[in-house]
Design a protein around this motif. Structure first.
Motif, PDB file in Angstrom:
ATOM      1  N   ARG A   1      49.833  39.147  41.292  1.00 16.82           N
ATOM      2  CA  ARG A   1      51.210  38.824  40.909  1.00 16.82           C
ATOM      3  C   ARG A   1      51.751  38.021  42.075  1.00 16.82           C
ATOM      4  O   ARG A   1      51.551  38.362  43.238  1.00 16.82           O
ATOM      5  N   ALA A   2      52.434  36.915  41.764  1.00  7.86           N
ATOM      6  CA  ALA A   2      52.918  36.022  42.805  1.00  7.86           C
ATOM      7  C   ALA A   2      54.244  35.404  42.377  1.00  7.86           C
ATOM      8  O   ALA A   2      54.663  35.555  41.220  1.00  7.86           O
ATOM      9  N   SER A   3      54.872  34.714  43.300  1.00  9.35           N
ATOM     10  CA  SER A   3      56.060  33.953  42.927  1.00  9.35           C
ATOM     11  C   SER A   3      55.777  32.480  43.180  1.00  9.35           C
ATOM     12  O   SER A   3      55.072  32.117  44.135  1.00  9.35           O
ATOM     13  N   TRP A   4      56.321  31.641  42.310  1.00 10.43           N
ATOM     14  CA  TRP A   4      56.147  30.197  42.381  1.00 10.43           C
ATOM     15  C   TRP A   4      57.393  29.548  41.789  1.00 10.43           C
ATOM     16  O   TRP A   4      57.747  29.832  40.645  1.00 10.43           O
ATOM     17  N   ARG A   5      58.075  28.775  42.595  1.00 12.27           N
ATOM     18  CA  ARG A   5      59.284  28.072  42.154  1.00 12.27           C
ATOM     19  C   ARG A   5      60.307  29.026  41.525  1.00 12.27           C
ATOM     20  O   ARG A   5      60.926  28.712  40.516  1.00 12.27           O
ATOM     21  N   GLY A   6      60.435  30.208  42.091  1.00 10.34           N
ATOM     22  CA  GLY A   6      61.414  31.175  41.619  1.00 10.34           C
ATOM     23  C   GLY A   6      60.977  32.014  40.430  1.00 10.34           C
ATOM     24  O   GLY A   6      61.721  32.872  39.972  1.00 10.34           O
ATOM     25  N   ALA A   7      59.784  31.791  39.931  1.00 12.62           N
ATOM     26  CA  ALA A   7      59.285  32.541  38.771  1.00 12.62           C
ATOM     27  C   ALA A   7      58.156  33.474  39.193  1.00 12.62           C
ATOM     28  O   ALA A   7      57.424  33.196  40.148  1.00 12.62           O
ATOM     29  N   THR A   8      58.007  34.576  38.470  1.00  8.12           N
ATOM     30  CA  THR A   8      56.865  35.462  38.674  1.00  8.12           C
ATOM     31  C   THR A   8      55.701  34.913  37.862  1.00  8.12           C
ATOM     32  O   THR A   8      55.851  34.620  36.673  1.00  8.12           O
ATOM     33  N   VAL A   9      54.562  34.743  38.500  1.00 13.48           N
ATOM     34  CA  VAL A   9      53.365  34.202  37.856  1.00 13.48           C
ATOM     35  C   VAL A   9      52.172  35.084  38.197  1.00 13.48           C
ATOM     36  O   VAL A   9      52.248  35.941  39.086  1.00 13.48           O
ATOM     37  N   ALA A  10      51.080  34.868  37.502  1.00 12.71           N
ATOM     38  CA  ALA A  10      49.802  35.496  37.832  1.00 12.71           C
ATOM     39  C   ALA A  10      48.916  34.413  38.424  1.00 12.71           C
ATOM     40  O   ALA A  10      48.888  33.286  37.916  1.00 12.71           O
ATOM     41  N   VAL A  11      48.215  34.737  39.492  1.00 13.81           N
ATOM     42  CA  VAL A  11      47.275  33.794  40.095  1.00 13.81           C
ATOM     43  C   VAL A  11      45.896  34.418  40.036  1.00 13.81           C
ATOM     44  O   VAL A  11      45.641  35.463  40.643  1.00 13.81           O
ATOM     45  N   LYS A  12      45.030  33.794  39.276  1.00 15.62           N
ATOM     46  CA  LYS A  12      43.653  34.262  39.122  1.00 15.62           C
ATOM     47  C   LYS A  12      42.800  33.495  40.129  1.00 15.62           C
ATOM     48  O   LYS A  12      42.695  32.275  40.052  1.00 15.62           O
ATOM     49  N   VAL A  13      42.225  34.211  41.088  1.00 15.82           N
ATOM     50  CA  VAL A  13      41.450  33.595  42.165  1.00 15.82           C
ATOM     51  C   VAL A  13      39.971  33.785  41.874  1.00 15.82           C
ATOM     52  O   VAL A  13      39.503  34.917  41.694  1.00 15.82           O
ATOM     53  N   ALA A  14      39.230  32.695  41.833  1.00 10.85           N
ATOM     54  CA  ALA A  14      37.796  32.732  41.523  1.00 10.85           C
ATOM     55  C   ALA A  14      36.990  33.229  42.719  1.00 10.85           C
ATOM     56  O   ALA A  14      37.379  33.034  43.873  1.00 10.85           O
ATOM     57  N   THR A  15      35.864  33.857  42.429  1.00 12.61           N
ATOM     58  CA  THR A  15      34.941  34.255  43.489  1.00 12.61           C
ATOM     59  C   THR A  15      34.319  33.004  44.092  1.00 12.61           C
ATOM     60  O   THR A  15      34.218  31.968  43.434  1.00 12.61           O
ATOM     61  N   ASN A  16      33.908  33.112  45.335  1.00 11.05           N
ATOM     62  CA  ASN A  16      33.230  31.988  45.986  1.00 11.05           C
ATOM     63  C   ASN A  16      31.811  31.880  45.448  1.00 11.05           C
ATOM     64  O   ASN A  16      31.264  32.828  44.921  1.00 11.05           O
ATOM     65  N   GLY A  17      31.239  30.729  45.594  1.00 13.67           N
ATOM     66  CA  GLY A  17      29.866  30.525  45.145  1.00 13.67           C
ATOM     67  C   GLY A  17      29.806  29.583  43.965  1.00 13.67           C
ATOM     68  O   GLY A  17      30.798  29.273  43.323  1.00 13.67           O
ATOM     69  N   ARG A  18      28.618  29.145  43.697  1.00 16.16           N
ATOM     70  CA  ARG A  18      28.392  28.144  42.653  1.00 16.16           C
ATOM     71  C   ARG A  18      28.833  28.626  41.277  1.00 16.16           C
ATOM     72  O   ARG A  18      29.479  27.910  40.520  1.00 16.16           O
ATOM     73  N   SER A  19      28.510  29.865  40.920  1.00 14.18           N
ATOM     74  CA  SER A  19      28.884  30.363  39.597  1.00 14.18           C
ATOM     75  C   SER A  19      30.394  30.545  39.488  1.00 14.18           C
ATOM     76  O   SER A  19      30.974  30.348  38.424  1.00 14.18           O
ATOM     77  N   GLY A  20      31.066  30.904  40.597  1.00 10.56           N
ATOM     78  CA  GLY A  20      32.514  31.031  40.585  1.00 10.56           C
ATOM     79  C   GLY A  20      33.198  29.701  40.329  1.00 10.56           C
ATOM     80  O   GLY A  20      34.146  29.612  39.556  1.00 10.56           O
ATOM     81  N   VAL A  21      32.701  28.642  40.963  1.00 12.66           N
ATOM     82  CA  VAL A  21      33.263  27.303  40.771  1.00 12.66           C
ATOM     83  C   VAL A  21      33.009  26.830  39.345  1.00 12.66           C
ATOM     84  O   VAL A  21      33.900  26.289  38.687  1.00 12.66           O
ATOM     85  N   ALA A  22      31.815  27.053  38.824  1.00 14.98           N
ATOM     86  CA  ALA A  22      31.489  26.628  37.457  1.00 14.98           C
ATOM     87  C   ALA A  22      32.360  27.360  36.441  1.00 14.98           C
ATOM     88  O   ALA A  22      32.884  26.742  35.501  1.00 14.98           O
ATOM     89  N   GLY A  23      32.543  28.649  36.617  1.00 19.48           N
ATOM     90  CA  GLY A  23      33.391  29.416  35.715  1.00 19.48           C
ATOM     91  C   GLY A  23      34.842  28.976  35.804  1.00 19.48           C
ATOM     92  O   GLY A  23      35.542  28.873  34.793  1.00 19.48           O
ATOM     93  N   TRP A  24      35.308  28.695  37.027  1.00 16.65           N
ATOM     94  CA  TRP A  24      36.665  28.214  37.240  1.00 16.65           C
ATOM     95  C   TRP A  24      36.894  26.891  36.517  1.00 16.65           C
ATOM     96  O   TRP A  24      37.864  26.714  35.814  1.00 16.65           O
ATOM     97  N   ARG A  25      35.951  25.973  36.678  1.00 14.40           N
ATOM     98  CA  ARG A  25      36.052  24.665  36.010  1.00 14.40           C
ATOM     99  C   ARG A  25      36.110  24.820  34.492  1.00 14.40           C
ATOM    100  O   ARG A  25      36.916  24.183  33.823  1.00 14.40           O
ATOM    101  N   ALA A  26      35.256  25.666  33.931  1.00 14.58           N
ATOM    102  CA  ALA A  26      35.222  25.855  32.474  1.00 14.58           C
ATOM    103  C   ALA A  26      36.539  26.460  31.978  1.00 14.58           C
ATOM    104  O   ALA A  26      37.088  26.033  30.954  1.00 14.58           O
ATOM    105  N   GLU A  27      37.061  27.446  32.724  1.00 17.38           N
ATOM    106  CA  GLU A  27      38.312  28.078  32.310  1.00 17.38           C
ATOM    107  C   GLU A  27      39.479  27.092  32.403  1.00 17.38           C
ATOM    108  O   GLU A  27      40.318  27.025  31.508  1.00 17.38           O
ATOM    109  N   VAL A  28      39.520  26.314  33.477  1.00 15.44           N
ATOM    110  CA  VAL A  28      40.589  25.319  33.632  1.00 15.44           C
ATOM    111  C   VAL A  28      40.518  24.296  32.511  1.00 15.44           C
ATOM    112  O   VAL A  28      41.542  23.939  31.916  1.00 15.44           O
TER     113      VAL A  28
END
Length: 117
Positions: free
Chosen positions: A42-69
């Protein structure tokens, strides 16, 4: 190779500038979930409450992040959590999402009542 497949030099290269969010704009407040793909805060951004999903490090984390984005960039529906943008401050890769208070989907699917947060 396409952006989604990792054809660019950096994880967020090729994304629209308006879709990129600086890590300095976010204030992470509390971890609200974790799994194999990473952790959600849970985080704040520009005055709003948001969720920030942080990917795991590593090749599979980056690939999964790219696909989700790539998928979230195309989704706009009132019943789907809205994606506000991405953070690509290597080594941190994150997705800034609409925050939905009240617990997770697994809890709701089991007939649970929304939690107060």
């Amino acid at each position: 190779r396409s952006w989604q497949a990792g054809g660019q030099a950096g994880p967020a290269d090729g994304l629209p500038e308006g879709f990129k969010i600086s890590l300095d704009e976010l204030k992470l407040k509390q971890r609200v979930g974790a799994g194999a793909a990473g952790a959600t805060y849970r985080a704040s951004w520009r005055g709003a409450t948001v969720a920030v999903k942080v990917a795991t490090n590593g090749r599979s984390g980056v690939a999964g992040w790219r696909a989700e984005v790539a998928a979230l960039m195309q989704l706009r529906h009132p019943n789907v959590v809205r994606c506000w943008g991405v953070v690509a401050a290597e080594p941190m890769l994150g997705i800034v999402l609409e925050y939905c208070a009240g617990g997770d989907v697994r809890h709701a699917a089991q007939g649970g009542r929304p939690e107060e947060r």
